[in-house]
Design an enzyme around this catalytic site. Structure first.
Site, PDB file in Angstrom:
ATOM      1  CE1 TYR A   1      -1.990  -4.770   2.234  1.00 28.82           C
ATOM      2  CE2 TYR A   1      -4.282  -3.964   2.400  1.00 28.82           C
ATOM      3  CZ  TYR A   1      -3.101  -3.913   2.219  1.00 28.82           C
ATOM      4  OH  TYR A   1      -2.501  -2.676   1.833  1.00 28.82           O
TER       5      TYR A   1
ATOM      6  CG  ASP B   1      -7.076 -10.666  -1.473  1.00 28.93           C
ATOM      7  OD1 ASP B   1      -6.200 -10.541  -2.278  1.00 28.93           O
ATOM      8  OD2 ASP B   1      -6.731  -9.497  -0.385  1.00 28.93           O
TER       9      ASP B   1
HETATM   10  C1  LIG Z   1      -2.122  -4.481  -1.314  1.00 28.80           C
HETATM   11  C2  LIG Z   1      -3.240  -5.453  -1.023  1.00 28.80           C
HETATM   12  C3  LIG Z   1      -4.636  -5.058  -0.551  1.00 28.80           C
HETATM   13  C4  LIG Z   1      -5.016  -3.714  -0.542  1.00 28.80           C
HETATM   14  O1  LIG Z   1      -5.277  -3.201  -2.014  1.00 28.80           O
HETATM   15  P1  LIG Z   1      -4.973  -1.684  -2.236  1.00 28.80           P
HETATM   16  O2  LIG Z   1      -4.980  -1.494  -3.656  1.00 28.80           O
HETATM   17  O3  LIG Z   1      -3.698  -1.345  -1.714  1.00 28.80           O
HETATM   18  O4  LIG Z   1      -6.132  -0.947  -1.667  1.00 28.80           O
HETATM   19  C5  LIG Z   1      -5.493  -6.157  -0.417  1.00 28.80           C
HETATM   20  N1  LIG Z   1      -5.044  -7.576  -0.207  1.00 28.80           N
HETATM   21  C6  LIG Z   1      -3.886  -7.625  -0.561  1.00 28.80           C
HETATM   22  C7  LIG Z   1      -3.374  -9.322  -0.324  1.00 28.80           C
HETATM   23  C8  LIG Z   1      -2.784  -6.906  -1.000  1.00 28.80           C
HETATM   24  O5  LIG Z   1      -1.678  -7.252  -0.950  1.00 28.80           O
END
Ligand SMILES: *Cc1c(COP(=O)(O)O)cnc(C)c1O
Length: 397
Positions: free
Chosen positions: A105, A177
């Site tokens: 990301y 993630d």
């Molecule tokens: C949007 C996103 C983030 C960041 O999250 P926020 O809530 O915007 O800070 C991290 N990882 C992935 C895969 C995302 O789609």
């Protein structure tokens, strides 16, 4: 947590309620505790809460519920996905090294390259789909291997267990993630991951209304360390947003199941359309990560990307669709169409983008809850215009 609701479809409804402090009223929802401080009854022994940065009952119900859903020991709620991710990286110390997916990301890319760097925490980007490359990139000071699967926007699939095996052999932690899959479809902790991270802004909340992040640790010891960082750094989720996220999680299964069914149909629709050069969706058998994904996840999810021949065609398509919003973000009740080239991946140099398949014609779609037949009809008419634009652009250039 309990033996009467084993299935995650049931857990999403009841996990927060079961975690909440017993109320005297019988309210079916977790109360919103708008209190920064808590009165201590006794002079020498304090109650479970003292100050809401360190702990708040509404936030705690959410934190226990995400821990339960992911199968970890400790859950922590942050002000954003990036707050959760950057706080997890603060488990590292100066001199440590991180191995990280090259198609991570954009915000994570920025944090690792421009913030961690200042604290002498170094990194190597690797193609996580290639386990040999991962094993060869481990250094004596590597402390964390960081995975995102499926990755954004080309939906590359990392073999989570394969990477964890390499991490364990080298005494590294594995961070995953899990934003795209959510605990409904993928449970990295059950595969041996140490920390699971979420942008709860996306599918978990599901309504494009709040910014929130969650982290879950496999062990209580790691949970204590991360809770210490959360309290020290202070980027906690507020009680109102925690409540809203609890409510969003209750409908996660209802929303994501329907969106994912739509995504599968749309991926097949795009795959059969003559103008579309490529479709990236792990639910397609032609997707190179299809088998690995099917082994470690129970569904392909609600996000896909597809490639039009050029920028003119992508522009015509975006300008003529009527249903999806054209915006960054994903995971909401409304379908969201985005153009990675100038949106999520704008910060990346053009040649780096093209290496990752992010060309001028690439669009990403997060499928919402509209009727899929309406979406197909809408895309059909927009693609008709895009065909004309693509041909004209090809003649001109
Ligand atoms: C949007 C996103 C983030 C960041 O999250 P926020 O809530 O915007 O800070 C991290 N990882 C992935 C895969 C995302 O789609």
């Amino acid at each position: 947590m309990s033996d009467y609701h084993d299935k995650i479809e049931t857990k999403v409804i009841h996990a927060a309620k079961n975690a909440a402090l017993e109320t005297e009223t019988g309210a079916v929802n977790v109360p919103i505790y708008l209190s920064s401080t808590f009165h201590q009854e006794s002079f020498d022994s304090f109650g479970p809460f003292d100050y809401s940065r360190s702990g708040n009952p509404t936030r705690e119900a959410l934190e226990q519920s995400i821990a339960d859903l992911e199968g970890g020991e400790r859950g922590l709620a942050f002000a954003s996905g990036m707050a959760a991710i950057s706080s997890a990286f603060m488990l590292l110390s100066s001199g440590d090294h991180v191995l990280i997916s090259q198609d991570v990301y954009g915000g994570t890319y920025r944090f690792v390259t421009e913030v961690l760097d200042k604290f002498q925490i170094t990194h190597t980007f690797v193609n996580m789909t290639d386990l040999n490359e991962v094993a060869n990139a481990v250094q004596p000071n590597t402390k964390v291997i960081y995975i995102e699967t499926p990755s954004n926007p080309c939906m590359n699939i990392t073999d989570i267990e394969g990477v964890i095996k390499i991490a364990k052999a080298n005494d590294c932690l594995t961070f995953v993630d899990n934003t795209f899959m959510t605990p409904l479809y993928q449970n990295p902790i059950k595969l041996g991951a140490d920390v699971v991270l979420h942008s709860a802004t996306k599918f978990l909340s599901g309504h494009s209304d709040i910014i929130a992040g969650l982290a879950v640790t496999r062990t209580a010891a790691l949970g204590d360390k991360l809770a210490f960082i959360q309290n020290s750094f202070g980027s906690i989720l507020g009680a109102q947003d925690a409540f809203q996220l609890i409510q969003g999680i209750k409908t996660l299964n209802a929303r994501l199941s329907q969106s994912s069914q739509g995504a599968q149909k749309l991926a097949e629709y795009f795959q059969a359309h003559p103008l579309i050069e490529a479709v990236y969706y792990p639910g397609l058998t032609a997707h190179p990560g299809h088998e690995i994904h099917a082994r470690q996840s129970s569904n392909a999810g609600a996000v896909l990307s597809f490639r039009l021949p050029n920028k003119a065609a992508a522009k015509a398509f975006v300008e003529h669709v009527r249903i999806p919003v054209f915006a960054v973000s994903l995971g909401a009740v409304e379908s969201i169409l985005s153009y990675p080239n100038t949106m999520s991946h704008a910060a990346m140099p053009k040649d780096e983008r093209e290496k990752r398949g992010i060309t001028d014609g690439l669009l990403r779609l997060s499928v919402g809850l509209e009727h899929v037949d309406d979406l197909i009809k809408d895309f059909d008419q927009a693609l008709d215009v895009a065909v004309k634009q693509a041909k004209e652009a090809a003649v001109i250039s």
